[in-house]
Design an enzyme around this catalytic site. Structure first.
Site, PDB file in Angstrom:
ATOM      1  N   ARG A 175       0.821  -1.214   0.000  1.00 37.85           N
ATOM      2  CA  ARG A 175       0.000   0.000   0.000  1.00 37.85           C
ATOM      3  C   ARG A 175       0.862   1.274   0.000  1.00 37.85           C
ATOM      4  O   ARG A 175       0.421   2.317  -0.483  1.00 37.85           O
ATOM      5  CB  ARG A 175      -0.891   0.024   1.238  1.00 37.85           C
ATOM      6  CG  ARG A 175      -1.914  -1.103   1.292  1.00 37.85           C
ATOM      7  CD  ARG A 175      -3.247  -0.631   0.775  1.00 37.85           C
ATOM      8  NE  ARG A 175      -4.279  -1.635   0.876  1.00 37.85           N
ATOM      9  CZ  ARG A 175      -5.130  -1.729   1.897  1.00 37.85           C
ATOM     10  NH1 ARG A 175      -5.041  -0.898   2.919  1.00 37.85           N
ATOM     11  NH2 ARG A 175      -6.065  -2.647   1.882  1.00 37.85           N
TER      12      ARG A 175
ATOM     13  N   ASP B 150     -15.733   9.023   7.984  1.00 33.21           N
ATOM     14  CA  ASP B 150     -14.646   8.053   7.834  1.00 33.21           C
ATOM     15  C   ASP B 150     -13.322   8.777   8.020  1.00 33.21           C
ATOM     16  O   ASP B 150     -13.215   9.986   7.762  1.00 33.21           O
ATOM     17  CB  ASP B 150     -14.698   7.390   6.448  1.00 33.21           C
ATOM     18  CG  ASP B 150     -13.966   6.059   6.410  1.00 33.21           C
ATOM     19  OD1 ASP B 150     -14.633   5.012   6.418  1.00 33.21           O
ATOM     20  OD2 ASP B 150     -12.714   6.065   6.392  1.00 33.21           O
TER      21      ASP B 150
HETATM   22  C1  SAM Z   1     -14.287  -2.263   5.728  1.00 29.67           C
HETATM   23  S1  SAM Z   1     -14.813  -0.581   5.758  1.00 29.67           S
HETATM   24  C2  SAM Z   1     -16.488  -0.775   6.320  1.00 29.67           C
HETATM   25  C3  SAM Z   1     -17.445   0.108   5.551  1.00 29.67           C
HETATM   26  C4  SAM Z   1     -18.913  -0.048   5.931  1.00 29.67           C
HETATM   27  N1  SAM Z   1     -19.135   0.326   7.301  1.00 29.67           N
HETATM   28  C5  SAM Z   1     -19.410  -1.443   5.676  1.00 29.67           C
HETATM   29  O1  SAM Z   1     -19.602  -2.232   6.609  1.00 29.67           O
HETATM   30  O2  SAM Z   1     -19.593  -1.798   4.504  1.00 29.67           O
HETATM   31  C6  SAM Z   1     -13.992   0.046   7.217  1.00 29.67           C
HETATM   32  C7  SAM Z   1     -13.871   1.559   7.225  1.00 29.67           C
HETATM   33  O3  SAM Z   1     -13.459   1.986   8.527  1.00 29.67           O
HETATM   34  C8  SAM Z   1     -12.643   3.121   8.362  1.00 29.67           C
HETATM   35  N2  SAM Z   1     -11.820   3.331   9.564  1.00 29.67           N
HETATM   36  C9  SAM Z   1     -10.797   2.587  10.040  1.00 29.67           C
HETATM   37  N3  SAM Z   1     -10.259   3.153  11.121  1.00 29.67           N
HETATM   38  C10 SAM Z   1     -10.967   4.275  11.366  1.00 29.67           C
HETATM   39  C11 SAM Z   1     -10.898   5.306  12.350  1.00 29.67           C
HETATM   40  N4  SAM Z   1      -9.979   5.287  13.321  1.00 29.67           N
HETATM   41  N5  SAM Z   1     -11.779   6.323  12.277  1.00 29.67           N
HETATM   42  C12 SAM Z   1     -12.719   6.368  11.292  1.00 29.67           C
HETATM   43  N6  SAM Z   1     -12.835   5.435  10.332  1.00 29.67           N
HETATM   44  C13 SAM Z   1     -11.966   4.404  10.358  1.00 29.67           C
HETATM   45  C14 SAM Z   1     -11.820   2.788   7.129  1.00 29.67           C
HETATM   46  O4  SAM Z   1     -11.269   3.932   6.521  1.00 29.67           O
HETATM   47  C15 SAM Z   1     -12.833   2.059   6.247  1.00 29.67           C
HETATM   48  O5  SAM Z   1     -13.418   2.919   5.301  1.00 29.67           O
END
Ligand code: SAM
Length: 285
Positions: free
Chosen positions: A46, A155
């Site tokens: 990445r 996010d």
């Molecule tokens: C796998 S996606 C899930 C998206 C959606 N909630 C779903 O279930 O389809 C996880 C998301 O969590 C976000 N994320 C991870 N750590 C985070 C943080 N500390 N604060 C806010 N968002 C975060 C990532 O950027 C990513 O877009």
């Protein structure tokens, strides 16, 4: 030296155990994301594009650069590290619960009593979750666009927030939706936008997208009726999950609901919620 036929020589970047540990510690401290040893390849893959863009030759120099330029570089770094997999109506049983009894009745009562409903998609990725919720509400709450019904979508990753805000997706992202939903809630692109669809303006008007690190301060006051935090805490360790669940409880109204992802659980982590259905939790009074 290995060759890539289109791009010429493949440059490799030195990435030592110490570099990985430094990056892993930073990621955990700043985002809560806990990277296992198995994620080493992923981190390398990445970040190499970023090293190339910066003209940095190895990961030790990148770690130094990152630490010295956190204000600016943190965003690039976290955007590269996050995993954003999502889809429309993912884990559809949650949307069915919102549209069905008894949750739907409870929502209508709340709307009648308080004149408003508030939802939060925390870790919203590119926005499909928030728009699936908006569609569900639009299909089940009479006159919803003229009511005070709002969804906050946040996010950490600023790129996905921008995609969500634009509400434009490749057409194949909605291929599993019914013909009626496609026709009602999406506009087909033409010309330069052929092959893309845009979410209907009324739905976009219901959703506000903002960047937000769940590990930081939360500027909103709440209370929220329902919070979605699905497939996010899976990347965090248990103490971080416990703190986060506790903060969600503080942000929810009495009897408010928290949905988490299919492989996540609150068992033995937080006692402020009751499990009422699969991965659906109700805040205890
Ligand atoms: C796998 S996606 C899930 C998206 C959606 N909630 C779903 O279930 O389809 C996880 C998301 O969590 C976000 N994320 C991870 N750590 C985070 C943080 N500390 N604060 C806010 N968002 C975060 C990532 O950027 C990513 O877009």
């Amino acid at each position: 030296m290995a060759m890539n036929r289109e791009r010429g020589p493949l440059v490799t970047f030195e990435f030592t155990d110490r570099d990985f540990t430094r990056l892993r510690d930073l990621v955990r401290k700043l985002t809560g994301i806990s990277l296992s040893d198995q994620k080493r390849e992923l981190v390398y893959g990445r970040l190499t594009r970023r090293l190339r863009a910066l003209g940095i030759a190895n990961f030790r120099d990148y770690c130094d650069f990152l630490e010295a330029n956190l204000d600016h570089e943190l965003e690039h770094f976290t955007n590269a590290i996050t995993t954003n997999l999502t889809s429309f109506f993912r884990e559809n049983h949650h949307f069915e619960m919102i549209a069905g009894e008894p949750l739907h009745d409870w929502l209508l009562r709340r709307l009648q009593e308080n004149g408003r409903l508030r939802f939060w998609s925390a870790g919203c990725s590119t926005g499909e979750e928030a728009y699936s919720l908006a569609i569900t509400l639009a299909e089940t709450i009479p006159d919803v666009f003229n009511r005070d019904v709002k969804i906050l979508a946040t996010d950490l990753d600023t790129n996905v927030v921008a995609t969500g805000r634009a509400g434009i997706y490749p057409e194949n992202r909605i291929e599993a939706l019914s013909g009626e939903r496609k026709r009602t809630w999406f506009q087909k692109g033409s010309g330069d936008s052929a092959g893309m669809v845009k979410v209907a303006d009324e739905l976009r008007g219901m959703v506000t997208f903002n960047p937000l690190n769940l590990m930081g301060d939360w500027p909103m006051r709440g209370p929220f009726d329902i919070i979605f935090c699905r497939n996010v805490v899976i990347y965090f360790d248990k103490p971080t999950q416990a703190t986060l669940f506790d903060r969600y409880a503080n942000m929810l109204c009495d009897d408010g609901v928290l949905f988490i992802g299919h492989s996540e659980t609150m068992a033995e982590i937080c006692t402020r919620f009751d499990l009422v259905a699969k991965t659906m939790y109700r805040k205890l009074r």
